[in-house]
Design a protein around this motif. Structure first.
Motif, PDB file in Angstrom:
ATOM      1  N   LYS A  51      40.821 -44.971  61.277  1.00 22.94           N
ATOM      2  CA  LYS A  51      41.917 -45.852  60.844  1.00 22.94           C
ATOM      3  C   LYS A  51      41.902 -46.137  59.344  1.00 22.94           C
ATOM      4  O   LYS A  51      42.355 -47.181  58.891  1.00 22.94           O
ATOM      5  CB  LYS A  51      41.945 -47.151  61.668  1.00 22.94           C
ATOM      6  CG  LYS A  51      42.267 -46.889  63.150  1.00 22.94           C
ATOM      7  CD  LYS A  51      43.034 -48.008  63.813  1.00 22.94           C
ATOM      8  CE  LYS A  51      43.498 -47.556  65.214  1.00 22.94           C
ATOM      9  NZ  LYS A  51      44.029 -48.588  66.053  1.00 22.94           N
ATOM     10  N   ASN A 204      55.318 -37.201  71.502  1.00 17.35           N
ATOM     11  CA  ASN A 204      55.919 -38.158  72.442  1.00 17.35           C
ATOM     12  C   ASN A 204      55.682 -37.789  73.885  1.00 17.35           C
ATOM     13  O   ASN A 204      55.864 -38.612  74.778  1.00 17.35           O
ATOM     14  CB  ASN A 204      57.446 -38.221  72.232  1.00 17.35           C
ATOM     15  CG  ASN A 204      57.803 -39.153  71.100  1.00 17.35           C
ATOM     16  OD1 ASN A 204      57.014 -40.034  70.755  1.00 17.35           O
ATOM     17  ND2 ASN A 204      58.963 -38.963  70.517  1.00 17.35           N
ATOM     18  N   GLU A 236      53.109 -43.204  69.041  1.00 20.86           N
ATOM     19  CA  GLU A 236      53.658 -44.519  69.410  1.00 20.86           C
ATOM     20  C   GLU A 236      52.803 -45.274  70.412  1.00 20.86           C
ATOM     21  O   GLU A 236      52.960 -46.489  70.560  1.00 20.86           O
ATOM     22  CB  GLU A 236      55.086 -44.356  69.957  1.00 20.86           C
ATOM     23  CG  GLU A 236      56.078 -43.902  68.900  1.00 20.86           C
ATOM     24  CD  GLU A 236      57.491 -43.792  69.435  1.00 20.86           C
ATOM     25  OE1 GLU A 236      57.693 -43.912  70.666  1.00 20.86           O
ATOM     26  OE2 GLU A 236      58.404 -43.564  68.605  1.00 20.86           O
ATOM     27  N   THR A 237      51.923 -44.577  71.136  1.00 22.16           N
ATOM     28  CA  THR A 237      51.131 -45.268  72.166  1.00 22.16           C
ATOM     29  C   THR A 237      49.641 -44.943  72.036  1.00 22.16           C
ATOM     30  O   THR A 237      49.260 -43.908  71.481  1.00 22.16           O
ATOM     31  CB  THR A 237      51.579 -44.865  73.591  1.00 22.16           C
ATOM     32  OG1 THR A 237      51.215 -43.495  73.814  1.00 22.16           O
ATOM     33  CG2 THR A 237      53.068 -45.042  73.796  1.00 22.16           C
ATOM     34  N   GLU A 238      48.836 -45.844  72.570  1.00 20.41           N
ATOM     35  CA  GLU A 238      47.382 -45.632  72.602  1.00 20.41           C
ATOM     36  C   GLU A 238      47.045 -44.377  73.404  1.00 20.41           C
ATOM     37  O   GLU A 238      46.126 -43.647  73.057  1.00 20.41           O
ATOM     38  CB  GLU A 238      46.668 -46.847  73.218  1.00 20.41           C
ATOM     39  CG  GLU A 238      46.657 -48.095  72.339  1.00 20.41           C
ATOM     40  CD  GLU A 238      45.752 -47.992  71.108  1.00 20.41           C
ATOM     41  OE1 GLU A 238      44.958 -47.025  71.007  1.00 20.41           O
ATOM     42  OE2 GLU A 238      45.859 -48.888  70.240  1.00 20.41           O
ATOM     43  N   GLN A 240      48.768 -41.637  73.683  1.00 18.77           N
ATOM     44  CA  GLN A 240      48.997 -40.464  72.835  1.00 18.77           C
ATOM     45  C   GLN A 240      47.849 -40.295  71.842  1.00 18.77           C
ATOM     46  O   GLN A 240      47.334 -39.195  71.656  1.00 18.77           O
ATOM     47  CB  GLN A 240      50.326 -40.604  72.078  1.00 18.77           C
ATOM     48  CG  GLN A 240      51.542 -40.499  72.986  1.00 18.77           C
ATOM     49  CD  GLN A 240      52.809 -41.035  72.328  1.00 18.77           C
ATOM     50  OE1 GLN A 240      52.805 -41.479  71.180  1.00 18.77           O
ATOM     51  NE2 GLN A 240      53.907 -40.993  73.069  1.00 18.77           N
ATOM     52  N   LEU A 241      47.451 -41.395  71.229  1.00 20.75           N
ATOM     53  CA  LEU A 241      46.369 -41.353  70.247  1.00 20.75           C
ATOM     54  C   LEU A 241      45.080 -40.845  70.883  1.00 20.75           C
ATOM     55  O   LEU A 241      44.389 -39.984  70.315  1.00 20.75           O
ATOM     56  CB  LEU A 241      46.170 -42.751  69.649  1.00 20.75           C
ATOM     57  CG  LEU A 241      45.184 -42.871  68.489  1.00 20.75           C
ATOM     58  CD1 LEU A 241      45.644 -42.055  67.286  1.00 20.75           C
ATOM     59  CD2 LEU A 241      45.011 -44.337  68.075  1.00 20.75           C
ATOM     60  N   TYR A 255      54.480 -45.228  64.555  1.00 24.99           N
ATOM     61  CA  TYR A 255      54.735 -46.662  64.655  1.00 24.99           C
ATOM     62  C   TYR A 255      53.547 -47.431  65.235  1.00 24.99           C
ATOM     63  O   TYR A 255      53.363 -48.602  64.940  1.00 24.99           O
ATOM     64  CB  TYR A 255      55.986 -46.935  65.488  1.00 24.99           C
ATOM     65  CG  TYR A 255      57.274 -46.405  64.890  1.00 24.99           C
ATOM     66  CD1 TYR A 255      57.359 -46.070  63.533  1.00 24.99           C
ATOM     67  CD2 TYR A 255      58.414 -46.242  65.681  1.00 24.99           C
ATOM     68  CE1 TYR A 255      58.540 -45.589  62.991  1.00 24.99           C
ATOM     69  CE2 TYR A 255      59.602 -45.767  65.138  1.00 24.99           C
ATOM     70  CZ  TYR A 255      59.660 -45.432  63.799  1.00 24.99           C
ATOM     71  OH  TYR A 255      60.826 -44.966  63.274  1.00 24.99           O
ATOM     72  N   LEU A 256      52.749 -46.773  66.090  1.00 31.97           N
ATOM     73  CA  LEU A 256      51.570 -47.453  66.653  1.00 31.97           C
ATOM     74  C   LEU A 256      50.649 -47.949  65.532  1.00 31.97           C
ATOM     75  O   LEU A 256      50.064 -49.031  65.638  1.00 31.97           O
ATOM     76  CB  LEU A 256      50.798 -46.492  67.570  1.00 31.97           C
ATOM     77  CG  LEU A 256      49.482 -47.037  68.158  1.00 31.97           C
ATOM     78  CD1 LEU A 256      49.757 -48.128  69.197  1.00 31.97           C
ATOM     79  CD2 LEU A 256      48.649 -45.922  68.785  1.00 31.97           C
ATOM     80  N   LEU A 257      50.539 -47.164  64.488  1.00 31.20           N
ATOM     81  CA  LEU A 257      49.579 -47.463  63.424  1.00 31.20           C
ATOM     82  C   LEU A 257      50.233 -48.184  62.246  1.00 31.20           C
ATOM     83  O   LEU A 257      49.689 -49.136  61.718  1.00 31.20           O
ATOM     84  CB  LEU A 257      48.911 -46.158  62.972  1.00 31.20           C
ATOM     85  CG  LEU A 257      48.197 -45.434  64.127  1.00 31.20           C
ATOM     86  CD1 LEU A 257      48.023 -43.963  63.833  1.00 31.20           C
ATOM     87  CD2 LEU A 257      46.869 -46.100  64.435  1.00 31.20           C
TER      88      LEU A 257
END
Ligand code: C2E
Ligand code: CA
Ligand code: CA
Ligand code: CA
Length: 276
Positions: A51, A204, A236-238, A240-241, A255-257
């Motif tokens: 991060k 996505n 956009e989501t945990e 996905q990350l 956008y998540l980050l």
């Protein structure tokens, strides 16, 4: 049913007329907007797996006096069509160079700039950029030039000599929207590419059993094989990350980050981040 069809048709044509009118208007307005300083840049951070911000992407915004903020999706293609992308693209590049000292002071090593294919096709492009770099005392190593994969499909030979020149000077080259261009993979080996940005349409749709999971995994494997850096766009989501991290993706944007933000907000974003 027939009547509904007619209504739809009328609605459709008036929609097109509106669109054409809007475009004619916008053509003049883009010119005015450049004069009146209605354009601005927002910066979206790109993170590593700890991060930490490794880069930011410059994204263009138009602050229209009546219509408010207009997305680049609405005016870039029009500006390409009218040739106005040349002065507009130059403005973007200059603004990034003007912002560079502040971005460097924030500890952000590189800035990514989006290029239009039209800019790349001008023979003077490279020397124009060098003049701007000189003016602001910016080094090309601090900049990543993002080009969409679609360019490569139609103009591979033209693009390749320009890309080689830009790369030789020291710019980093990123392929934007990777996976959407229907292009041959040969160019990955033939062109001076440093970074692949996996398109958000794939990102996505990853996660266990999702449609694009296999393709995304394969793209990450190719990049690893060719020793290219990969940035996943539109995270956009945990879930996905996590998926991306598990498959050796090292860089993330979405956008998540962090959302794209003006330079002033970037400063407070970084402060809050170091507090947490
Ligand atoms: P792009 O280069 O693929 O930029 C990424 C777009 O995805 C940006 O939209 C960004 O705001 C958006 N985005 C970022 N994270 C997420 C997320 O998690 N979810 C979703 N759904 N979207 C996310 P934006 O700023 O509206 O820009 C749209 C496109 O306009 C850009 O796509 C780029 O192709 C073009 N563009 C923007 N600025 C410039 C510029 O200075 N020059 C040129 N030639 N094109 C530009
Ligand atoms: Ca981009
Ligand atoms: Ca993209
Ligand atoms: Ca795009």
């Amino acid at each position: 049913a027939k009547r509904r069809g007619n209504d739809n048709f009328e609605w459709f044509t008036s929609d097109i007329n509106e669109k054409v009118e809007r475009h004619v208007l916008m053509r003049h307005e883009i010119q005015e907007a450049l004069k009146n300083e209605q354009f601005s840049l927002v910066y979206q951070p790109i993170f590593d797996s700890n991060k930490q911000i490794t880069s930011v992407e410059a994204l263009l915004r138009w602050h229209h006096p009546e219509q408010g903020v207009i997305s680049p999706i609405e005016f870039i293609s029009l500006a390409e069509h009218t040739g106005q992308i040349i002065p507009l693209g130059r403005w973007v590049f200059e603004q990034v160079c003007r912002d560079m000292p502040e971005l460097q002071a924030l500890g952000i090593p590189t800035i990514a700039v989006n290029l239009s294919p039209l800019q790349l096709s001008r023979s003077r492009f490279c020397s124009d950029l060098e003049v701007i770099l000189d003016t602001y005392g910016v080094s090309p190593e601090q900049l990543v030039l993002e080009i969409t994969e679609n360019v490569l499909v139609s103009e591979l030979t033209n693009a390749s000599s320009m890309l080689n020149e830009l790369h030789r000077i020291g710019f980093k080259i990123a392929i934007d929207d990777f996976g959407t261009g229907y292009s041959s993979l040969r160019y990955l080996q033939e062109l001076p590419i440093d970074i692949l940005k996996i398109d958000k349409s794939f990102v996505n749709d990853v996660g266990e059993g999702k449609k694009y999971e296999g393709i995304t995994r394969a793209m990450l494997a190719i990049a690893q094989e060719l020793q290219l850096r990969v940035v996943a766009e539109g995270v956009e989501t945990e879930d996905q990350l996590t998926f991306l991290k598990n498959h050796h993706c090292l860089y993330f944007q979405g956008y998540l980050l962090a959302k794209p933000m003006p330079l002033t907000n970037l400063q407070s974003f970084l402060q809050n981040q170091s507090v947490n």
